[in-house]
Every structure is written in C-alpha cells, then in structure tokens.
Motif scaffolding. Structure first.
Motif, mmCIF file in Angstrom:
data_model
loop_
_atom_site.group_PDB
_atom_site.id
_atom_site.type_symbol
_atom_site.label_atom_id
_atom_site.label_comp_id
_atom_site.label_asym_id
_atom_site.label_seq_id
_atom_site.Cartn_x
_atom_site.Cartn_y
_atom_site.Cartn_z
ATOM 1 N N ARG A 193 0.916 -1.092 -0.009
ATOM 2 C CA ARG A 193 0.197 0.147 -0.125
ATOM 3 C C ARG A 193 1.013 1.281 0.098
ATOM 4 O O ARG A 193 0.620 2.293 -0.614
ATOM 5 N N ARG A 194 2.015 1.127 0.755
ATOM 6 C CA ARG A 194 2.942 2.437 0.850
ATOM 7 C C ARG A 194 3.504 2.422 -0.638
ATOM 8 O O ARG A 194 3.572 3.596 -0.994
ATOM 9 N N VAL A 195 3.938 1.658 -1.119
ATOM 10 C CA VAL A 195 4.513 1.806 -2.450
ATOM 11 C C VAL A 195 3.593 2.200 -3.388
ATOM 12 O O VAL A 195 3.683 3.040 -4.426
ATOM 13 N N GLU A 197 1.019 4.196 -2.949
ATOM 14 C CA GLU A 197 0.781 5.579 -2.755
ATOM 15 C C GLU A 197 1.925 6.430 -3.288
ATOM 16 O O GLU A 197 1.733 7.521 -3.962
ATOM 17 N N THR A 198 3.186 5.963 -3.142
ATOM 18 C CA THR A 198 4.345 6.779 -3.366
ATOM 19 C C THR A 198 4.815 6.394 -5.083
ATOM 20 O O THR A 198 5.444 7.442 -5.643
ATOM 21 N N GLY A 199 4.609 5.344 -5.496
ATOM 22 C CA GLY A 199 4.841 5.087 -6.788
ATOM 23 C C GLY A 199 6.290 4.716 -6.966
ATOM 24 O O GLY A 199 6.703 4.473 -8.133
ATOM 25 N N GLU A 200 6.819 4.427 -5.899
ATOM 26 C CA GLU A 200 8.464 4.376 -5.896
ATOM 27 C C GLU A 200 8.642 2.953 -5.369
ATOM 28 O O GLU A 200 8.380 2.495 -4.161
ATOM 29 N N GLU A 202 10.846 0.059 -3.428
ATOM 30 C CA GLU A 202 11.505 -0.234 -2.051
ATOM 31 C C GLU A 202 12.230 -1.445 -2.120
ATOM 32 O O GLU A 202 11.624 -2.709 -2.451
ATOM 33 N N ARG A 213 12.240 1.132 6.644
ATOM 34 C CA ARG A 213 11.153 1.907 7.037
ATOM 35 C C ARG A 213 10.347 1.409 7.927
ATOM 36 O O ARG A 213 9.357 2.019 8.319
ATOM 37 N N LYS A 233 3.447 -0.127 -13.245
ATOM 38 C CA LYS A 233 2.928 1.398 -13.710
ATOM 39 C C LYS A 233 2.645 1.198 -15.256
ATOM 40 O O LYS A 233 3.342 0.862 -15.936
ATOM 41 N N GLN A 236 2.707 6.197 -15.480
ATOM 42 C CA GLN A 236 2.750 6.715 -13.957
ATOM 43 C C GLN A 236 1.713 6.306 -13.143
ATOM 44 O O GLN A 236 1.346 6.965 -12.101
#
Length: 514
Positions: A193-195, A197-200, A202, A213, A233, A236
C-alpha cells in the motif's frame, strides 16, 4: 584489527539462479536449517553445517561439526581455512549448488557479475516473449510473478492488483517452509500500500536495518532477511504491486538486479493491462451474443407458455379427481418457472438500461433493505452483524441497487443454511465508499469464483438461472463502481462493492467591480 576487504559469497542453485550474498563483517551461517543465512536443501548437508566469519584482514571458513564435512578447493576443512578470491566451498559433497568466495574488482568477481547480468537480460527477453504470447489474464499474472521471483532471487511473492481502491491478491507463490500466514500477508500488504501511494520501488534487508522504514520487530518476528516491493505502472498510474521476500539474505537483489526487476515490472504492467482489455472485450462480445440468442428464444416460447398455462388452469377447474388436479398444479408451477426464466432472459438481452439516478444515502438504503429481510433472517436462524458507517449520499438508481442487494444477500443466505452470520458494512476507504457483504457459509473454490459473473452459470442451487450475479455486475459497473469476490471453501464469502465518491464542485471565482 585491519579493515576487512569487501567480499561476497556467490550462490548458484540447480535451477540456474545466481545470487551474491555480501559479507558484512559478521558470521554467515551455511546449512539446511531454515534460520541459516544461506539455506542449502540437500540431504547430505547438516542443519548448521559451516560458517564464514571475519578474521584478521580476511574471512575464514569453519566446519560447524557437520556429519559429512566441509571442503575448500577440494581440501577438507579442519579448524579454519582462509578464503581467497575464487575459492570454491562444498558442504558434504558436490550437489545441486555451488558456493564461491569473491572479492570485488578481481577477475573472478567481474566474471560472476557479468554472467549474472547476462542471465538477467536473458530472463527479461524471455519473459517479454512469453507475456506477448498469451492474453489470458490469470496466466499473465502467474508468469509475471514467477519471473520477478527468479530475477530478484526471492523465495516468496505476491502480486497485488489495484481494484476498487484497494490491493487484491491475484497471484501468490508461497515457496518458503510452512507457506504464508495471515500475519505475513498483512505485512506484505502494508508495504504494498505504501509503494502504491508513492509509486516508488522499495528494497531493503534485515541485514541492514537502517534502510528499513518498517518496524524491525515485524521483520524479526517474521524472520525476513530481504524484501523487494515494486509498482506496476502504466504512464505513471499504478495498477498493481509485485511484493517479494526471503528468509535468507540470498533474496537481496544487487543494484543491477533491482534495475532489472523494475524493467520487468514495466513490461508486466503493459501485459496485464492488455490482457485486461482483451478479457473485457471478449466478455462484452460474449454477453452480447448470449443476449441476442436469449431474446430470440424468449419471443418464440412466451406465447406457447401462455397457452399451456391457460389450458392447465381450465382443466384444473373441470377435472374433479384430486390426483389429476395435483399434477395440473405442478404443471402450472413449472410453466410459471419458465415464464420467470423467459422474463429474466428478455431483461438480460435488452442490455443495460439507463439508470434513474437520484441522491441516496447508501447506509440508509442498506439499513432499509436489511429491515425488510429480518423475517427471513429470523426464520433461518441467521445472525446479522451490521456496521453502517457515516451517512454518505451518492447518485444511485434506488430500485436497481435494491435488486443488487437482494441477489447478493440471497446468495449469502442460501450458502449458510442452516444458520450462520451475515455481516454487512459500509465505510469510507481510500477516497471511495465500500459496501461489503460477508457470510459464514459453504464458500466457493477459486474456479467457481472466477466464473461467478458469467451469464447462465450456476452452482448447486435449486432455484435461479445463473443471471443474478451477471446482472449485479452490470448494474454495479453502470454506477461506475467495482465489484470483487473473495471466498474460501468451508469458511464463507465476501462480496465488496466500491463506489467512487462524487466529485466536489469547483469553487466559482467571483470578480467584484472595483
């Protein structure tokens, strides 16, 4: 103690997977046990077979009291043997693996890195061909996850797709001992979920907690050594997440491996989107053909059915024999059943009718529907657990949404006979409104879940013609919402509807005269 040279242990497995495990100035345990840093699943390897530990200016290989011994460059290890660039380590006897000590900058290390890069590029080219050769979504999802696991040298993985504002598991590979737990899945979903949201992407390892983190307590509790989480993606726009992890540091991709995984994720996103579009088009064309056929059949049988029913009613009035009267009533009942079927088929064949949208409070509408179901719930011994959230007004077709509720709740009650718990919840989540209906019934296998929205598909029901859920899906999608179904045989089913929130009107800028 002099500073230790930068070094790695190269691991080559029987399936061609090559991984470099960095030595970071602390002991590295090799063996068959699951808690080893390098797990070698061979029958002649002991649980904690050997260890590589730092020494004055280098690294030393020591046998851990193994049954079959440890060998360095063909010589048995008694006590400790100093490792040098290119040294080959054998545990017990040569098997379906190879271990080699490498020092960066040396010829051996450069050769190993080049071979690994070449292997990764071949993997990307091969998976590109495979993804272009199939348009079956489930096949694409499985192949994407398998390729990511191979490139990242990971042990276990999940592929999530973004559906209805949340991440749903669409493919999984639980290759680790014992498989996945609910705790592991939730940990994976939280990172995904965090990825999303950021689209980056980890990447982190338990060997380097400072890069993590997430609470190290969670990683330690799950005994994870490496995690990779990469977004899928399209222009984007995140459509899914590939999550990978390992219980040993062999699953930590190097910089080149990370780049390759991200390239693979881009190819995978395109393949998944293409498969989705093709699947949707094929389904629409199939529904259209079925609808036309159904409409033609209905027009041909409605008149004969009316004639049969009229004749049966007339005979029932004139024949006094109760035995014949019972048969005629059964005939009338069957004719009525066929008439209901023809009506549903005609409605289905007419396609999606325009919605009569009006502002409706979704929780209030659900509560009204549940009150109407109380007699049936009481009669069938079903406990209701309703958690209706804040009042949210949406533009809905009231009657069509009531029919959606009738179909979903009716299926849930049929699946729970006798008794059980029906849970109904409305909530706001990730900028959408969720309506979830769960039961504790018999559940469905994944094959049934995959076909539940197909027209005329039914399973184990005395009544119904297999058009209920097909109609539900059509109505839900007309509202711009998304429907998803999760089910476990013997445990129950959860149907979730995700509605978009109405867009807030843009403020009107007023220019006042000076």
């Amino acid at each position: 103690m002099p500073s230790l040279p930068t070094a790695s242990l190269e691991v080559l497995t029987h399936d061609g997977r090559r991984t470099l495990i960095p030595l970071r100035g602390r002991p590295l345990i090799l063996g068959r046990a699951a808690d080893c840093d390098v797990v070698i699943e061979e029958p002649f390897v002991s649980g904690h077979h050997a260890r590589i530990e730092p020494s004055s200016g280098g690294y030393v290989l020591r046998d851990g009291g193994s049954t079959n011994g440890t060998w360095l460059d063909g010589i048995p290890v008694n006590g400790g043997k100093t490792l040098s660039d290119g040294s080959v380590v054998v545990l017990g006897r040569p098997g379906n693996y190879r271990l080699r000590f490498l020092v960066p900058g040396s010829s051996s290390s450069a050769k190993a890195a080049g071979a690994r890069t070449e292997q990764d590029l071949k993997e990307v080219l091969e998976i590109s061909k495979v993804l272009l050769s199939t348009l079956e979504l489930e096949d694409v999802l499985g192949r994407v996850l398998d390729a990511c696991l191979r490139v990242a040298r990971a042990e276990r993985g999940y592929l999530f797709l973004l559906e209805g504002g949340d991440l749903k598991v669409r493919a999984c590979r639980d290759g680790a001992v014992g498989g996945a737990t609910e705790q592991q899945l939730e940990f994976s979903r939280s990172i995904a979920r965090r990825v999303a949201e950021t689209g980056e992407a980890e990447f982190f390892s338990d060997l380097d907690r400072n890069n993590s983190r997430d609470a190290s307590e969670s990683i330690t509790r799950l005994r994870l050594q490496a995690v990779a989480c990469v977004p899928l993606k399209i222009q984007q726009r995140v459509i899914g997440i590939a999550y990978l992890d390992s219980h040993h540091s062999a699953g930590t991709p190097d910089a080149t491996g990370r780049d390759v995984v991200e390239v693979l994720a881009g190819l995978a996103a395109v393949a998944i989107e293409n498969a989705r579009l093709i699947q949707e088009r094929v389904q629409n064309e199939r529904w259209l053909a079925l609808g036309r056929m159904a409409g033609s059949i209905v027009h041909d049988i409605r008149s004969p059915l009316a004639a049969l029913r009229g004749t049966a009613e007339l005979l029932a009035k004139k024949i006094e024999d109760p035995r014949h009267g019972q048969k005629l009533r059964a005939m009338i009942g069957e004719v009525d059943r066929l008439a209901r079927l023809s009506g549903e088929m005609l409605e289905f064949s007419s396609g999606a009718q325009p919605l009569d949208r009006k502002p409706v409070s979704l929780p209030a509408l659900v509560d009204e529907f549940l009150q109407s179901q109380e007699p049936r719930l009481e009669q069938e011994g079903v406990r209701l657990d309703a958690r209706l959230g804040e009042a949210v007004t949406l533009d809905l077709d009231r009657q069509k949404l009531l029919r959606v509720l009738h179909n979903i709740v009716g299926n849930a009650l049929d699946a729970m006979r006798p008794g059980g718990t029906l849970s109904v919840e409305t909530a706001r989540r990730a900028g959408r409104i969720i309506l979830a209906i769960s039961d504790t019934g018999c559940g469905m296998d994944q094959e049934t879940v995959a076909r539940i929205f197909e027209p005329f598909f039914t399973r184990g029901k005395d009544q119904g013609f297999g058009l209920g859920m097909a109609t539900v899906k059509r109505v839900v999608e007309q509202h711009g919402a998304v429907i998803s179904v999760e089910s476990i045989p013997g445990a129950g089913t959860r149907v979730e509807l995700s509605f978009p929130l109405p867009e807030a009107p843009e403020p009107i800028a007023l220019t006042l005269p000076e």
